[in-house]
Scaffold this motif. Structure first.
Motif, mmCIF file in Angstrom:
data_model
loop_
_atom_site.group_PDB
_atom_site.id
_atom_site.type_symbol
_atom_site.label_atom_id
_atom_site.label_comp_id
_atom_site.label_asym_id
_atom_site.label_seq_id
_atom_site.Cartn_x
_atom_site.Cartn_y
_atom_site.Cartn_z
ATOM 1 N N TRP A 72 0.849 -1.178 0.000
ATOM 2 C CA TRP A 72 0.000 0.000 0.000
ATOM 3 C C TRP A 72 0.891 1.236 0.000
ATOM 4 N N TYR A 73 0.579 2.150 -0.885
ATOM 5 C CA TYR A 73 1.216 3.454 -0.956
ATOM 6 C C TYR A 73 0.148 4.500 -0.635
ATOM 7 N N ARG A 74 0.608 5.698 -0.332
ATOM 8 C CA ARG A 74 -0.337 6.807 -0.172
ATOM 9 C C ARG A 74 0.270 8.087 -0.717
ATOM 10 N N GLN A 75 -0.618 8.976 -1.110
ATOM 11 C CA GLN A 75 -0.186 10.277 -1.628
ATOM 12 C C GLN A 75 -1.102 11.352 -1.070
ATOM 13 N N ALA A 76 -0.522 12.235 -0.275
ATOM 14 C CA ALA A 76 -1.261 13.361 0.283
ATOM 15 C C ALA A 76 -1.146 14.539 -0.675
ATOM 16 N N PRO A 77 -2.064 15.488 -0.607
ATOM 17 C CA PRO A 77 -2.020 16.643 -1.503
ATOM 18 C C PRO A 77 -0.684 17.368 -1.407
ATOM 19 N N GLY A 78 -0.074 17.613 -2.553
ATOM 20 C CA GLY A 78 1.180 18.351 -2.600
ATOM 21 C C GLY A 78 2.398 17.553 -2.193
ATOM 22 N N LYS A 79 2.222 16.256 -1.955
ATOM 23 C CA LYS A 79 3.341 15.427 -1.526
ATOM 24 C C LYS A 79 3.559 14.284 -2.508
ATOM 25 N N GLN A 80 4.745 13.696 -2.433
ATOM 26 C CA GLN A 80 5.038 12.551 -3.280
ATOM 27 C C GLN A 80 4.389 11.287 -2.720
ATOM 28 N N ARG A 81 4.152 10.350 -3.607
ATOM 29 C CA ARG A 81 3.609 9.067 -3.174
ATOM 30 C C ARG A 81 4.656 8.360 -2.326
#
Length: 122
Positions: A36-45
């Motif tokens: 599982w990966y995640r990506q927050a607004p304005g940030k890299q995955r």
């Protein structure tokens, strides 16, 4: 054609729990790692958690002790149980699977789900 379909996610208050699930479908030889990966607004995955075929796991430091990754190799599924969620866990969560498509294909190919939103309110 290989597909990863995610489910779960949603909105929860800080301290709450959520589970995201991912199922792989299609024709392939075997699935190696699932993650599982995640990506927050304005940030890299970023990689959140990964599990091997043998079941060994690794987590990013920020989620250790709070998140648990588990897979069912018979069903080609991977889940991420998220407890004690914090606002900084808010992101789109993506399922990843490295899949060997045929017996003779050698290297695995990475496949991705469409992403599911997890929002933690303070």
């Amino acid at each position: 054609q290989v597909q990863l379909v995610e489910s779960g996610g949603g909105t929860v208050e800080a301290g709450g729990s959520l589970r995201v699930s991912c199922a792989a479908s299609g024709t392939f030889f075997r699935i190696n790692t699932m993650a599982w990966y995640r990506q927050a607004p304005g940030k890299q995955r970023e990689l959140v958690a990964i599990i091997s075929r043998s079941g060994s796991t690794n987590y990013v430091d920020s989620v250790k002790g709070r998140f648990t990754i588990a897979r069912d190799s018979a069903k080609n599924t991977v889940d991420l149980q998220m407890n004690s969620l914090q606002p900084e866990d808010t992101a789109v969560y993506y399922c990843n699977a490295n899949i060997q498509t045929t017996l003779y294909s050698g290297a695995s190919v990475p496949y991705w789900g469409q992403g599911t939103q997890v929002t933690v309110s303070s």
